[in-house]
Structures are given as C-alpha cells and as structure tokens.
Design an enzyme around this catalytic site. Sequence first.
Site, PDB file in Angstrom:
ATOM      1  N   THR A 290       1.037  -1.369   0.200  1.00  0.00           N
ATOM      2  CA  THR A 290      -0.089  -0.381   0.695  1.00  0.00           C
ATOM      3  C   THR A 290       0.875   1.524  -0.198  1.00  0.00           C
ATOM      4  OG1 THR A 290      -1.085  -1.057   1.334  1.00  0.00           O
ATOM      5  CG2 THR A 290      -1.288   1.063   1.285  1.00  0.00           C
TER       6      THR A 290
ATOM      7  N   ARG B  49     -13.762  -8.264  -1.350  1.00  0.00           N
ATOM      8  CA  ARG B  49     -12.997  -7.328   0.290  1.00  0.00           C
ATOM      9  C   ARG B  49     -12.482  -6.484  -0.292  1.00  0.00           C
ATOM     10  NH1 ARG B  49      -7.357  -6.186   1.153  1.00  0.00           N
ATOM     11  NH2 ARG B  49      -6.599  -6.836   3.567  1.00  0.00           N
TER      12      ARG B  49
ATOM     13  N   GLY C  25      -4.962  -5.202   6.616  1.00  0.00           N
ATOM     14  CA  GLY C  25      -5.429  -5.111   6.949  1.00  0.00           C
ATOM     15  C   GLY C  25      -6.686  -5.535   7.705  1.00  0.00           C
TER      16      GLY C  25
ATOM     17  N   GLY D  16      -0.155  -2.481   6.329  1.00  0.00           N
ATOM     18  CA  GLY D  16      -0.421  -3.403   6.714  1.00  0.00           C
ATOM     19  C   GLY D  16      -1.690  -4.499   6.553  1.00  0.00           C
TER      20      GLY D  16
HETATM   21  N1  GLY Z   1      -3.649  -2.604   4.051  1.00  0.00           N
HETATM   22  C1  GLY Z   1      -3.992  -2.972   2.810  1.00  0.00           C
HETATM   23  C2  GLY Z   1      -4.919  -3.946   2.734  1.00  0.00           C
HETATM   24  O1  GLY Z   1      -4.849  -4.817   3.213  1.00  0.00           O
HETATM   25  O2  GLY Z   1      -5.582  -4.061   1.896  1.00  0.00           O
END
Ligand code: GLY
Length: 334
Positions: free
Chosen positions: A200, A228, A254, A252
């Site tokens: 990310t 998702r 999520g 990280g």
């Molecule tokens: N941090 C990005 C995700 O888990 O989608």
Amino acid sequence: MNLRGLLLCVCIAFLLMSCQSSEPEVRWALVIHGGAGGIDRDRMTPEVQNAYHQALASALAAGEEVLRAGGPALDAVTEAIQVMEDSPLFNAGRGAVFTHEGRNELDASIMVGSGLDAGAVAGVTTVKNPILAARAVMERSPHVMLSGQGADQFASEQGLETVTPDYFYTERRWKDLQQVLQGGSEVAEISENGDWKFGTVGAVALDLDGNLVAGTSTGGMTNKRWGRIGDSPVIGAGTYAANDACAVSATGHGEYFIRRTVARDICARVEFLGEDLKTAAAQVVGEQLVAMGGSGGIIAVNRAGDMVMEFNSKGMFRGSVNSAQAAQTAMFKD
Ligand code: GLY
C-alpha cells in the site's frame, strides 16, 4: 569592566545560548510510505533498491513542491500519492495486485484534519488514480465512502481519468497471483522475492497553515475475492487526520488494522492520553498489533512537525522531508 559592559556581556551570552539550544522550527512536513513487509537488503539487487529510492524521492519531491510554496497539505498528499500510484513498483494504481479472478480492485481514502472531512472509494476498477476519486467523494459528494461500479461511475462523472483494465497489468503481479494460486494459500501480498509484503502507499502532511492531512491507496491483497476490502479505505483504520492530534496512514494486513482501528487509536492516544506521537505509534504498531499477529506499519505527523515511521515488519518503503530537513528515503530497518 563597568556595569554597562557587564550587562552587555550577559545579554550576548544569553542570546548565544538560546540560539544554540533552539531546534530549527518545523513549519511544514511530509512523510510517505510505499508499503511494509519482508523488505530485506540481502534479497534485493542494488538496481531494485535504487529504483525504489528514486520512486520514493519523486513522490516526496511532488509533495514538497506544494508545501514549500505554501500550498495545502491536501494537495501535497494527493500529489505524492499520485506519483506512487503511477509507478508500477507499488501495490496501488498501476502496480496493483490481482484478485482471485485476475482483476484489479483498488481502494483509497483521504482525510483532512481541520474539519474531519473524509472521502474514500473501495473496489474501483477503471479510475486511473483512486486517491483523486477519494478526494472527489470528499469534496463533491455528500458521502464519505463509495464502492464498486457506483464509485467508478461517480469518478467518471466527475471527469477523472479512466483507463481500461489492462492499464493495471504488470507481469510481476500476475506471476504473484499464479504463485499464490498454485500454493493454495488464501490471500497474500508477495514482494519482489516471493516474501510477504504489504505494498500500500500513503502520505501524511502538515502545511504552513497548521493543517494535517492523511491519504492512503492500495490494490489490497493478492488473490482477494468476494469483494474483500482492507483497511486502506476505512477511515480510522488505514487513514485518519485530526488537527488536534495527528495524521496517520497505514500499510499492512488490513484485517488486523481494521479491528485495531490503528490510525484512529494512535491519534486517540495522543489526544486523550497525552502520549507523544512516537510513543503512541510504538504502542499500537509495536505492541498491540504484534500481540494480535498483525504485520505492517504506519507513518504519522503532528502539528509540531514530529514525523514518525513505525513498523513491525522487516522493512517499510518510506521517506520524509520538512522545512528544516532535506528529503530522506529508506526501506530497511536500519
Ligand atoms: N493494507 C492493505 C490491505 O490490507 O488491503
């Protein structure tokens, strides 16, 4: 020496001492990240390392130009994130990971600390720069979060640049999906070297007016399915900004960042417990997330210009610059 001379000496000594002890004042600041995870020096060629440093430096430069000229943190964050979305190196925009079905579904959010305005998009597939779509939701709709086809339609109606799905295709991410599918694991973000990574991107900024802004953009996790959505577009989890506390952008796994409300928790610790930013970030990322098994990191800034880059993974692509310090980029723990 007469009394006048003595007084003069005392005044000069006092002035010299106060000049030496005072830190240069931070009037604006920008921190960026390009993902956290198994980023390991031994497993990245110097050429790859250099490419990441260059890309991070370009993103910092884009945001710095805005802040140095007295522009708003909102523009600085948007500009810096756009540069990373346009780079195939990061898991956002052009370099986004693939879903189980071989699509790219992108999430982004942005928040302004002065009035707690926020905007987010989730699961968009045709808008070239999801961070601009998130900003448009905040500025030009009565809503905070739009998702899927409706969000794509809104972005297109707002005149944002749209692309066909092949724009987001990169061979590396496609191979990552094939590898995960063959391995039979559920979801993953795989790095350059097949190691876990959360790619990310995000930026946080303080501008000359004292306003804080945070933004985050992602492709999510390789092999994700059923629509998702991770933490990146969730205000309070992946992104949060409040002028009286701090601005945070996360990267990280999520599912952990959502349940821990990471970005908001860090700002709440600052606001209600009176913790300094570094302590608050270390508690949430280094203690609470670790206890849950959540891997990743955050970047944060406050109105004093304190800049924090905290992660519990091997590394995090990151960079910072402020009115008192030249731009710096890094990726490994040391
Ligand atoms: N941090 C990005 C995700 O888990 O989608």
